[in-house]
Every structure is written in C-alpha cells, then in structure tokens.
Write a protein that holds these residues in place. Structure first.
Motif, PDB file in Angstrom:
ATOM      1  N   GLY A  70       8.968 -11.945   4.473  1.00 36.54           N
ATOM      2  CA  GLY A  70       8.993 -11.170   6.818  1.00 36.54           C
ATOM      3  C   GLY A  70       8.880 -12.223   7.429  1.00 36.54           C
ATOM      4  O   GLY A  70       9.507 -13.541   6.826  1.00 36.54           O
ATOM      5  N   PHE A  71       9.188 -12.156   8.129  1.00 35.81           N
ATOM      6  CA  PHE A  71       9.002 -12.582   9.887  1.00 35.81           C
ATOM      7  C   PHE A  71       8.279 -14.280   9.405  1.00 35.81           C
ATOM      8  O   PHE A  71       7.536 -14.428   9.751  1.00 35.81           O
ATOM      9  CB  PHE A  71       9.321 -12.692  10.713  1.00 35.81           C
ATOM     10  CG  PHE A  71      10.244 -11.816  11.607  1.00 35.81           C
ATOM     11  CD1 PHE A  71      11.681 -11.723  11.581  1.00 35.81           C
ATOM     12  CD2 PHE A  71       9.915  -9.986  10.870  1.00 35.81           C
ATOM     13  CE1 PHE A  71      12.482 -10.732  11.799  1.00 35.81           C
ATOM     14  CE2 PHE A  71      11.280  -9.166  11.282  1.00 35.81           C
ATOM     15  CZ  PHE A  71      12.648  -9.678  12.592  1.00 35.81           C
ATOM     16  N   PRO A  72       9.154 -15.572   9.153  1.00 36.33           N
ATOM     17  CA  PRO A  72       8.038 -16.911   8.894  1.00 36.33           C
ATOM     18  C   PRO A  72       7.242 -16.711  10.153  1.00 36.33           C
ATOM     19  O   PRO A  72       7.607 -16.680  11.200  1.00 36.33           O
ATOM     20  CB  PRO A  72       8.671 -17.782   8.713  1.00 36.33           C
ATOM     21  CG  PRO A  72      10.292 -17.093   8.467  1.00 36.33           C
ATOM     22  CD  PRO A  72      10.793 -15.851   9.057  1.00 36.33           C
ATOM     23  N   GLY A  73       5.770 -16.958   9.777  1.00 30.06           N
ATOM     24  CA  GLY A  73       5.369 -17.152  11.010  1.00 30.06           C
ATOM     25  C   GLY A  73       4.688 -16.129  11.755  1.00 30.06           C
ATOM     26  O   GLY A  73       4.198 -16.422  12.924  1.00 30.06           O
ATOM     27  N   LYS A  74       5.084 -15.243  11.757  1.00 30.36           N
ATOM     28  CA  LYS A  74       4.761 -13.430  12.034  1.00 30.36           C
ATOM     29  C   LYS A  74       4.343 -12.833  11.504  1.00 30.36           C
ATOM     30  O   LYS A  74       3.821 -12.803  10.665  1.00 30.36           O
ATOM     31  CB  LYS A  74       6.058 -12.844  12.395  1.00 30.36           C
ATOM     32  CG  LYS A  74       7.098 -13.882  13.840  1.00 30.36           C
ATOM     33  CD  LYS A  74       6.341 -14.713  14.878  1.00 30.36           C
ATOM     34  CE  LYS A  74       7.842 -15.255  15.251  1.00 30.36           C
ATOM     35  NZ  LYS A  74       7.138 -15.702  16.522  1.00 30.36           N
ATOM     36  N   SER A  75       3.149 -11.543  12.013  1.00 31.59           N
ATOM     37  CA  SER A  75       2.564 -11.246  12.116  1.00 31.59           C
ATOM     38  C   SER A  75       3.807  -9.886  10.954  1.00 31.59           C
ATOM     39  O   SER A  75       4.161  -9.869  10.687  1.00 31.59           O
ATOM     40  CB  SER A  75       1.921  -9.980  12.012  1.00 31.59           C
ATOM     41  OG  SER A  75       2.085  -9.814  13.274  1.00 31.59           O
ATOM     42  N   ASN A 174      10.752  -1.738  -6.261  1.00 30.90           N
ATOM     43  CA  ASN A 174       9.053  -1.194  -7.050  1.00 30.90           C
ATOM     44  C   ASN A 174       8.529  -0.031  -5.953  1.00 30.90           C
ATOM     45  O   ASN A 174       8.023  -0.717  -4.972  1.00 30.90           O
ATOM     46  CB  ASN A 174       7.864  -1.888  -7.065  1.00 30.90           C
ATOM     47  CG  ASN A 174       8.678  -3.345  -7.937  1.00 30.90           C
ATOM     48  OD1 ASN A 174       9.187  -4.402  -6.798  1.00 30.90           O
ATOM     49  ND2 ASN A 174       8.473  -3.340  -8.919  1.00 30.90           N
ATOM     50  N   LEU A 175       8.409   1.265  -6.342  1.00 34.11           N
ATOM     51  CA  LEU A 175       8.471   2.520  -4.720  1.00 34.11           C
ATOM     52  C   LEU A 175       7.121   2.098  -4.957  1.00 34.11           C
ATOM     53  O   LEU A 175       7.061   2.852  -3.507  1.00 34.11           O
ATOM     54  CB  LEU A 175       8.868   3.499  -5.410  1.00 34.11           C
ATOM     55  CG  LEU A 175       8.844   5.247  -4.595  1.00 34.11           C
ATOM     56  CD1 LEU A 175       9.560   4.646  -2.929  1.00 34.11           C
ATOM     57  CD2 LEU A 175       9.578   6.001  -5.457  1.00 34.11           C
ATOM     58  N   ASN A 176       6.753   2.157  -5.332  1.00 35.62           N
ATOM     59  CA  ASN A 176       4.660   2.286  -5.326  1.00 35.62           C
ATOM     60  C   ASN A 176       4.232   0.865  -4.984  1.00 35.62           C
ATOM     61  O   ASN A 176       2.750   1.129  -5.067  1.00 35.62           O
ATOM     62  CB  ASN A 176       4.602   2.994  -6.677  1.00 35.62           C
ATOM     63  CG  ASN A 176       4.827   4.455  -6.339  1.00 35.62           C
ATOM     64  OD1 ASN A 176       4.962   5.212  -5.821  1.00 35.62           O
ATOM     65  ND2 ASN A 176       4.883   4.571  -7.951  1.00 35.62           N
ATOM     66  N   PHE A 177       4.574  -0.368  -5.124  1.00 31.58           N
ATOM     67  CA  PHE A 177       4.151  -1.555  -5.064  1.00 31.58           C
ATOM     68  C   PHE A 177       4.244  -1.577  -3.284  1.00 31.58           C
ATOM     69  O   PHE A 177       5.025  -1.247  -2.180  1.00 31.58           O
ATOM     70  CB  PHE A 177       4.641  -2.874  -5.552  1.00 31.58           C
ATOM     71  CG  PHE A 177       4.646  -2.971  -6.657  1.00 31.58           C
ATOM     72  CD1 PHE A 177       3.757  -1.648  -7.505  1.00 31.58           C
ATOM     73  CD2 PHE A 177       4.947  -3.629  -7.796  1.00 31.58           C
ATOM     74  CE1 PHE A 177       3.402  -1.271  -8.649  1.00 31.58           C
ATOM     75  CE2 PHE A 177       5.436  -4.257  -8.631  1.00 31.58           C
ATOM     76  CZ  PHE A 177       4.572  -3.067  -9.857  1.00 31.58           C
ATOM     77  N   HIS A 178       3.436  -2.629  -2.531  1.00 32.92           N
ATOM     78  CA  HIS A 178       3.513  -2.512  -1.024  1.00 32.92           C
ATOM     79  C   HIS A 178       4.887  -3.495  -0.788  1.00 32.92           C
ATOM     80  O   HIS A 178       5.082  -4.218  -1.063  1.00 32.92           O
ATOM     81  CB  HIS A 178       1.482  -3.036  -1.025  1.00 32.92           C
ATOM     82  CG  HIS A 178       1.685  -4.861  -1.167  1.00 32.92           C
ATOM     83  ND1 HIS A 178       2.216  -5.384  -0.366  1.00 32.92           N
ATOM     84  CD2 HIS A 178       1.299  -4.970  -2.620  1.00 32.92           C
ATOM     85  CE1 HIS A 178       1.454  -6.803  -1.221  1.00 32.92           C
ATOM     86  NE2 HIS A 178       0.937  -6.923  -2.258  1.00 32.92           N
ATOM     87  N   ALA A 179       4.899  -3.722   0.471  1.00 37.49           N
ATOM     88  CA  ALA A 179       5.964  -4.380   1.330  1.00 37.49           C
ATOM     89  C   ALA A 179       5.351  -5.111   1.237  1.00 37.49           C
ATOM     90  O   ALA A 179       4.465  -5.905   1.237  1.00 37.49           O
ATOM     91  CB  ALA A 179       6.366  -3.406   2.863  1.00 37.49           C
ATOM     92  N   PRO A 180       6.803  -6.429   1.780  1.00 35.13           N
ATOM     93  CA  PRO A 180       6.019  -8.133   1.827  1.00 35.13           C
ATOM     94  C   PRO A 180       5.769  -7.529   3.081  1.00 35.13           C
ATOM     95  O   PRO A 180       6.177  -7.305   4.105  1.00 35.13           O
ATOM     96  CB  PRO A 180       7.294  -8.692   1.205  1.00 35.13           C
ATOM     97  CG  PRO A 180       8.488  -7.103   2.065  1.00 35.13           C
ATOM     98  CD  PRO A 180       7.411  -5.959   1.340  1.00 35.13           C
ATOM     99  N   ASN A 181       4.924  -9.038   3.356  1.00 34.73           N
ATOM    100  CA  ASN A 181       5.311  -9.911   4.970  1.00 34.73           C
ATOM    101  C   ASN A 181       5.243 -11.345   5.320  1.00 34.73           C
ATOM    102  O   ASN A 181       5.407 -11.454   4.142  1.00 34.73           O
ATOM    103  CB  ASN A 181       3.544  -9.435   5.258  1.00 34.73           C
ATOM    104  CG  ASN A 181       2.463  -9.681   4.252  1.00 34.73           C
ATOM    105  OD1 ASN A 181       2.654 -11.055   4.178  1.00 34.73           O
ATOM    106  ND2 ASN A 181       1.663  -8.952   4.027  1.00 34.73           N
ATOM    107  N   ALA A 182       4.889 -11.622   6.234  1.00 34.40           N
ATOM    108  CA  ALA A 182       4.628 -12.857   5.920  1.00 34.40           C
ATOM    109  C   ALA A 182       4.394 -14.352   5.594  1.00 34.40           C
ATOM    110  O   ALA A 182       4.822 -14.801   5.470  1.00 34.40           O
ATOM    111  CB  ALA A 182       5.099 -13.397   7.917  1.00 34.40           C
ATOM    112  N   ASN A 183       3.544 -13.470   4.638  1.00 35.90           N
ATOM    113  CA  ASN A 183       2.700 -14.522   3.716  1.00 35.90           C
ATOM    114  C   ASN A 183       3.258 -14.591   2.474  1.00 35.90           C
ATOM    115  O   ASN A 183       2.847 -14.933   1.477  1.00 35.90           O
ATOM    116  CB  ASN A 183       1.174 -14.049   3.742  1.00 35.90           C
ATOM    117  CG  ASN A 183       1.037 -14.996   5.599  1.00 35.90           C
ATOM    118  OD1 ASN A 183       0.966 -15.334   6.265  1.00 35.90           O
ATOM    119  ND2 ASN A 183      -0.231 -14.214   5.497  1.00 35.90           N
ATOM    120  N   SER A 184       4.162 -13.152   1.993  1.00 34.57           N
ATOM    121  CA  SER A 184       4.878 -13.074   0.841  1.00 34.57           C
ATOM    122  C   SER A 184       5.682 -13.825   0.918  1.00 34.57           C
ATOM    123  O   SER A 184       6.894 -14.176   1.167  1.00 34.57           O
ATOM    124  CB  SER A 184       4.882 -11.595   0.696  1.00 34.57           C
ATOM    125  OG  SER A 184       4.602 -10.927   1.397  1.00 34.57           O
TER     126      SER A 184
END
Length: 242
Positions: A70-75, A174-184
């Motif tokens: 995800g966007f580094p440093g962003k929510s 992975n259709l049923n997994f959760h989307a990445p975020n800035a901490n992934s």
C-alpha cells in the motif's frame, strides 16, 4: 540404365520428407517455464507458497527498505472488501511520487530500487512472478493477505547511481483473502510454474490492448487459482483481443 526405388527405399524417403516437414514447423510452445506443475500451493485458498523458479534482481539493483502493498506511510485499505470500496479507496488515496509500471488489480507493490552501477540498467519483472506477504514462516502458515502475480512482463530501467520509486501493479491471486495495506510487507518469491497460469500467460503474449481488459484478466486469474480453470470458451474470447 534406368534405376527404380525399392519399396523399402521409398518408405524411408517418405519418412525423411515428413520428418523434415515437421522440423520446419515445430509445435508452438505455449509454456513460459519448464517443469510445469498442476500445484496451486499459495494460490486461492490453498496453503503453502507458490512453486516455480526462484526470482532474483540483478546484482546491481538493490531494494531500499521494504516492498509495501500500500502507499508507504499512509493509511491502508479498510472497510468492506468489495470492488466498489477498493475503487473508492484508490480514487481518494493520497497522491504519490511513485512511478507506476505494468497493469494489474488490487495488489500494488511499492518499492525503492537503487542502481549501484554507474551505468543505466534495465531488467524485467517477468510474467508469472509472484509477490507474497512477508511473514516469519510462510511455508507452513496460511497467510490471509492477498498475493500479487505479474501477468504481463514489465521492463524497468534505472539510470546509473539513481534510485527509482516504483509502483508495480499486479493481479490478486487470492480472491477470499484481505487486500494489502500500507503495513503489508512483500517479498518476490518465484516465477510460477503452474501449468494453467503459464498457458494463460502464453495466450496473452503479444497482445497490445490488455490495459482495456484488466478486469477480465483478474477474473481469469481467480478462475485458475480457485480450481475452476479456464475453458475453451474463455480462450476463444481471449483470442479475439487485439
């Protein structure tokens, strides 16, 4: 004196001609990698990690820090895991100075790449390259963060001694997994040797309108990773793409 061919000589002559004809028109290779497998490990809801050929960057290209989903440093992306929510997140996400490369959906990979050489360097993120969420032991734990897979090869060029802020777009596997975020935090793993994925990648090779079919490509990736597989009708549709 006129010579005639015996039946045996004629038979071997015919075989020779047929053999030469085959050599001139070898079967089309629809694979990308050798040693293909039907294994879907790490794809869909399957545990483990994807199998294939280990990928490494050129010796002079270094990743500075981590690769983020995800966007580094962003929510990061939160809320309902729907297409509409994702599109709304992307539309309102903070602007970034990362240069976007490739095409994909749902898994955008942000990385800082430094070229230690004094000369410009070009390299390829190949089709089939899989990025997995980094964890302490992802060979045994079922990670519920979506992995990303590059379906269209992308060439990256970095000037000598320079740093590139890169956003590499990839497709969710992975259709049923959760989307990445800035901490992934992600790491590149392998170039997939899954037989279905390789056939799909080969079917897209050389087509120039794929940016207009991102949603369709994502759906096809999910059909493969969720055990459904692509049908002859699917490939017939793909064959009509320019």
């Amino acid at each position: 004196m006129k010579k005639t061919l015996s039946f045996a000589s004629l038979f071997f002559l015919v075989l020779f001609v047929i053999s030469c004809s085959k050599d001139k028109n070898p079967p089309v290779d629809v694979t990308v990698n050798t040693g293909l497998t039907a294994s879907l490990a790490g794809f869909g809801s399957h545990g483990g990690t994807p199998s294939g050929v280990t990928y490494v960057l050129p010796n002079n290209i270094k990743v500075i820090g981590e690769i983020y989903g995800g966007f580094p440093g962003k929510s990061g992306f939160v809320g309902k895991k729907t297409v509409e929510a994702w599109q709304n997140y992307i539309a309102n996400a903070p602007k970034s100075n990362y240069i976007t490369h490739g095409i994909g959906q749902y898994v955008d990979l942000y990385m800082k790449l430094y070229n230690t050489s004094s000369n410009a360097s070009s390299f390829v993120f190949p089709a089939g390259l899989v990025f997995c969420n980094k964890s302490l032991n992802d060979s045994t734990v079922i990670d519920t963060t979506q992995s990303g897979i590059v379906i269209i090869p992308d060439t990256v060029t970095i000037p000598g001694g320079d740093t590139l802020l890169l956003c590499l777009k990839s497709f969710c596997s992975n259709l049923n997994f959760h989307a990445p975020n800035a901490n992934s935090i992600y790491t590149y793993k392998v170039v997939s040797n899954n037989d279905q994925m390789n056939r799909f990648i080969a079917a897209l090779k050389g087509k120039i309108s794929l940016a207009a079919h991102v949603g369709d490509i994502q759906s096809y990736v999910w059909k493969i990773t969720n055990n459904t597989g692509l049908t002859a009708e699917d490939y017939a549709i793909i064959s009509t793409w320019q």
